[in-house]
Motif scaffolding. Structure first.
Motif, PDB file in Angstrom:
ATOM      1  N   GLY A   1       0.779  -1.225   0.000  1.00  0.00           N
ATOM      2  CA  GLY A   1       0.000   0.000   0.000  1.00  0.00           C
ATOM      3  C   GLY A   1       0.810   1.273   0.000  1.00  0.00           C
ATOM      4  O   GLY A   1       0.234   2.361  -0.077  1.00  0.00           O
ATOM      5  N   HIS A   2       2.156   1.172   0.099  1.00  0.00           N
ATOM      6  CA  HIS A   2       2.905   2.432   0.054  1.00  0.00           C
ATOM      7  C   HIS A   2       4.237   2.344  -0.686  1.00  0.00           C
ATOM      8  O   HIS A   2       4.663   3.324  -1.287  1.00  0.00           O
ATOM      9  N   GLU A   3       4.893   1.186  -0.692  1.00  0.00           N
ATOM     10  CA  GLU A   3       6.208   1.095  -1.339  1.00  0.00           C
ATOM     11  C   GLU A   3       6.140   1.491  -2.811  1.00  0.00           C
ATOM     12  O   GLU A   3       6.934   2.296  -3.297  1.00  0.00           O
ATOM     13  N   THR A   4       5.197   0.894  -3.553  1.00  0.00           N
ATOM     14  CA  THR A   4       5.119   1.197  -4.982  1.00  0.00           C
ATOM     15  C   THR A   4       4.596   2.610  -5.231  1.00  0.00           C
ATOM     16  O   THR A   4       4.965   3.233  -6.232  1.00  0.00           O
ATOM     17  N   THR A   5       3.766   3.129  -4.323  1.00  0.00           N
ATOM     18  CA  THR A   5       3.244   4.481  -4.517  1.00  0.00           C
ATOM     19  C   THR A   5       4.340   5.522  -4.341  1.00  0.00           C
ATOM     20  O   THR A   5       4.346   6.557  -5.021  1.00  0.00           O
ATOM     21  N   ILE A   6       5.281   5.270  -3.431  1.00  0.00           N
ATOM     22  CA  ILE A   6       6.450   6.149  -3.305  1.00  0.00           C
ATOM     23  C   ILE A   6       7.170   6.237  -4.644  1.00  0.00           C
ATOM     24  O   ILE A   6       7.502   7.323  -5.130  1.00  0.00           O
ATOM     25  N   ASN A   7       7.411   5.076  -5.257  1.00  0.00           N
ATOM     26  CA  ASN A   7       8.104   5.053  -6.546  1.00  0.00           C
ATOM     27  C   ASN A   7       7.277   5.714  -7.635  1.00  0.00           C
ATOM     28  O   ASN A   7       7.816   6.420  -8.496  1.00  0.00           O
ATOM     29  N   LEU A   8       5.967   5.483  -7.618  1.00  0.00           N
ATOM     30  CA  LEU A   8       5.093   6.071  -8.629  1.00  0.00           C
ATOM     31  C   LEU A   8       5.149   7.592  -8.591  1.00  0.00           C
ATOM     32  O   LEU A   8       5.308   8.254  -9.629  1.00  0.00           O
ATOM     33  N   ILE A   9       5.028   8.188  -7.409  1.00  0.00           N
ATOM     34  CA  ILE A   9       5.072   9.648  -7.283  1.00  0.00           C
ATOM     35  C   ILE A   9       6.448  10.174  -7.680  1.00  0.00           C
ATOM     36  O   ILE A   9       6.564  11.150  -8.430  1.00  0.00           O
ATOM     37  N   THR A  10       7.504   9.526  -7.193  1.00  0.00           N
ATOM     38  CA  THR A  10       8.861   9.938  -7.542  1.00  0.00           C
ATOM     39  C   THR A  10       9.074   9.895  -9.044  1.00  0.00           C
ATOM     40  O   THR A  10       9.580  10.858  -9.654  1.00  0.00           O
ATOM     41  N   ASN A  11       8.696   8.777  -9.664  1.00  0.00           N
ATOM     42  CA  ASN A  11       8.919   8.609 -11.100  1.00  0.00           C
ATOM     43  C   ASN A  11       8.097   9.590 -11.924  1.00  0.00           C
ATOM     44  O   ASN A  11       8.554  10.090 -12.960  1.00  0.00           O
ATOM     45  N   ALA A  12       6.876   9.878 -11.463  1.00  0.00           N
ATOM     46  CA  ALA A  12       6.024  10.811 -12.202  1.00  0.00           C
ATOM     47  C   ALA A  12       6.595  12.225 -12.159  1.00  0.00           C
ATOM     48  O   ALA A  12       6.637  12.918 -13.187  1.00  0.00           O
ATOM     49  N   VAL A  13       7.041  12.671 -10.995  1.00  0.00           N
ATOM     50  CA  VAL A  13       7.636  14.008 -10.892  1.00  0.00           C
ATOM     51  C   VAL A  13       8.889  14.081 -11.743  1.00  0.00           C
ATOM     52  O   VAL A  13       9.107  15.055 -12.485  1.00  0.00           O
ATOM     53  N   ARG A  14       9.717  13.078 -11.658  1.00  0.00           N
ATOM     54  CA  ARG A  14      10.958  13.032 -12.440  1.00  0.00           C
ATOM     55  C   ARG A  14      10.660  13.088 -13.936  1.00  0.00           C
ATOM     56  O   ARG A  14      11.313  13.820 -14.691  1.00  0.00           O
ATOM     57  N   ALA A  15       9.650  12.339 -14.377  1.00  0.00           N
ATOM     58  CA  ALA A  15       9.292  12.322 -15.797  1.00  0.00           C
ATOM     59  C   ALA A  15       8.740  13.669 -16.252  1.00  0.00           C
ATOM     60  O   ALA A  15       9.114  14.184 -17.316  1.00  0.00           O
ATOM     61  N   LEU A  16       7.858  14.260 -15.457  1.00  0.00           N
ATOM     62  CA  LEU A  16       7.234  15.522 -15.862  1.00  0.00           C
ATOM     63  C   LEU A  16       8.247  16.663 -15.899  1.00  0.00           C
ATOM     64  O   LEU A  16       8.191  17.513 -16.803  1.00  0.00           O
ATOM     65  N   LEU A  17       9.163  16.693 -14.937  1.00  0.00           N
ATOM     66  CA  LEU A  17      10.172  17.750 -14.951  1.00  0.00           C
ATOM     67  C   LEU A  17      11.174  17.561 -16.088  1.00  0.00           C
ATOM     68  O   LEU A  17      11.825  18.521 -16.504  1.00  0.00           O
ATOM     69  N   SER A  18      11.277  16.328 -16.585  1.00  0.00           N
ATOM     70  CA  SER A  18      12.158  16.063 -17.730  1.00  0.00           C
ATOM     71  C   SER A  18      11.454  16.259 -19.062  1.00  0.00           C
ATOM     72  O   SER A  18      12.097  16.211 -20.115  1.00  0.00           O
ATOM     73  N   HIS A  19      10.126  16.436 -19.029  1.00  0.00           N
ATOM     74  CA  HIS A  19       9.325  16.611 -20.244  1.00  0.00           C
ATOM     75  C   HIS A  19       8.404  17.819 -20.065  1.00  0.00           C
ATOM     76  O   HIS A  19       7.191  17.674 -19.859  1.00  0.00           O
ATOM     77  N   PRO A  20       8.963  19.018 -20.111  1.00  0.00           N
ATOM     78  CA  PRO A  20       8.171  20.221 -19.811  1.00  0.00           C
ATOM     79  C   PRO A  20       6.975  20.410 -20.736  1.00  0.00           C
ATOM     80  O   PRO A  20       5.965  20.988 -20.313  1.00  0.00           O
ATOM     81  N   GLY A  21       7.060  19.935 -21.965  1.00  0.00           N
ATOM     82  CA  GLY A  21       5.915  20.058 -22.866  1.00  0.00           C
ATOM     83  C   GLY A  21       4.722  19.253 -22.383  1.00  0.00           C
ATOM     84  O   GLY A  21       3.567  19.704 -22.482  1.00  0.00           O
TER      85      GLY A  21
END
Length: 414
Positions: A241-261
């Motif tokens: 209930g939390h391990e994968t969600t930590i990764n999901l939020i981290t990965n999403a922020v990392r992806a969005l900041l790397s893809h400003p468009g």
């Protein structure tokens, strides 16, 4: 396993997606060697993985694994905690349906939806704390992506807030493969003792939480859950209930900041935040590889002959970038509405019970974060971030960002 040399899965996860590409090119099912060493087949492509997740010749029950039965799996193999758990993750048929039915009574959609205001409150508290650091640097994984789902799942399972502080170090014991076996085993013992205390507390002081509900179900059904099953159920649901969600939020922020468009599409309202969540799940799955499914009889899948007793590893990250499923855009992070399908929450009877909670947490976390910090930027290029050193989880150890100035609330400062 069929005469081909095994591909060694890198425990350091230094090039997960590069390795995923090599695995897909090697075939739909590829012999691999996990840290241990442990041998298995790897389901590398989307359609193959979907077949494996629902194939009648494959089971999650450990008794079917020939290497385990004959003692070929090292006794101190760190992933034993996952494959040997007495939980619904490792059950099939009637036993799985029974445990899932009982968990479903405690993990209802109504209970999850009731958490939305609390998730928003937790996010706001954490963002207020980050605002005190602005415009300077911060580790967003440590200060936001980690504590948000941790606080939510602790509340859901009925864990007192005073017990939260050390959980990150303890739950790592379930998934890390780089620690000395004695150290990992000691942390695992502490973790088990902690959940025994949670269950004992909720027996004495029942509340509106998952553990209390599971205890009530057990007692009402005259022992429908054994003591071991209850303990493993609570611990498994907590970790999942939390391990994968930590990764999901981290990965999403990392992806969005790397893809400003792509981020601009969300900020401008052209795309819903759920599109970012689903594209992250596909493109950068929070689960890299997950063990295991076992052959209960000989079977042929996608032209590969598998033998009874062999193990199959699910390659979620590789399947998410399969050109055979997603075409030329497979390796691109590109939002779409409706989002592309993916297998990151599994398939069929073992579909993740916490999927709705993870999706809701990630949507709230992303929208609140980018609304609060419009100038948010990566402090370190995404490709230079150190990965988690475990085949199970896909993310980075830290997420250094420059916060920028917080947005001024509507109505100004007055």
């Amino acid at each position: 396993m069929d005469g081909r040399p095994a591909v060694v899965i890198d425990a350091g996860m230094r090039d997960l997606h590069g390795q995923g590409e090599r695995l897909r090119r090697a075939g739909p099912l590829v012999p691999v060697e996990l840290p241990g060493p442990v041998r298995a087949w790897a389901a590398t492509r989307h359609d193959t993985l979907r077949t494996v997740l629902g194939h009648p010749a494959l089971s999650k029950e450990l008794r079917h694994w020939a290497d385990w039965r004959r003692g070929a799996v090292p006794g101190d193999w760190p992933l034993s905690n996952i494959v040997a758990a007495e939980s619904l993750i490792a059950k099939e048929g009637g036993a799985h349906r029974r445990l899932r039915r009982l968990a479903g009574k405690a993990f209802t959609a109504r209970r999850v939806l009731r958490l939305r205001p609390r998730i928003e409150e937790h996010a706001r508290e954490l963002l207020d704390g980050l605002a005190a650091l602005a415009p300077g640097p911060a580790d967003l994984r440590l200060r936001y992506a980690y504590p948000l789902p941790r606080n939510v799942i602790c509340e859901l399972v009925g864990m007192p807030r005073a017990w939260h502080a050390d959980l990150g170090r303890l739950t790592d014991a379930l998934v890390r493969v780089t620690d000395a076996p004695d150290y990992a085993a000691a942390r695992m013992r502490v973790l088990r003792e902690l959940f025994a205390e949670v269950i004992a507390l909720r027996r004495r002081e029942p509340g509106d939480d998952l553990t209390s509900a599971l205890i009530a179900v057990r007692d009402e059904d005259g022992g429908a859950l054994t003591g071991t099953e209850l303990h493993d159920m609570v611990m498994t649901l907590f970790i999942a209930g939390h391990e994968t969600t930590i990764n999901l939020i981290t990965n999403a922020v990392r992806a969005l900041l790397s893809h400003p468009g792509q981020l601009a599409l969300l900020r401008g309202g052209a795309m819903p935040w759920k599109a970012a969540v689903e594209e992250t799940l596909r493109w950068d799955s929070p689960v890299a590889y997950f063990p295991m499914r076992y052959l209960v009889r000989d079977a042929e899948i996608d032209g590969v002959r598998l033998r009874a007793g062999q193990a199959v590893l699910a390659c979620y990250a590789a399947a998410g970038r399969d050109p055979g499923r997603y075409g030329a855009r497979a390796a691109r992070f590109e939002l779409s509405d409706p989002p592309l399908d993916h297998l990151s929450f599994g398939q069929g009877e073992h579909f993740c019970l916490g999927a709705a909670l993870a999706r809701m947490e990630a949507e709230i976390a992303l929208s609140a974060l980018f609304e609060t910090f419009p100038g948010l930027a990566l402090a370190t290029p995404a490709e230079e971030l150190e990965p988690l050193a475990t085949p199970l989880s896909n993310s980075s150890r830290v997420l250094p960002v420059l916060l920028g100035s917080p947005a001024v609330p509507e109505g100004g400062r007055g």
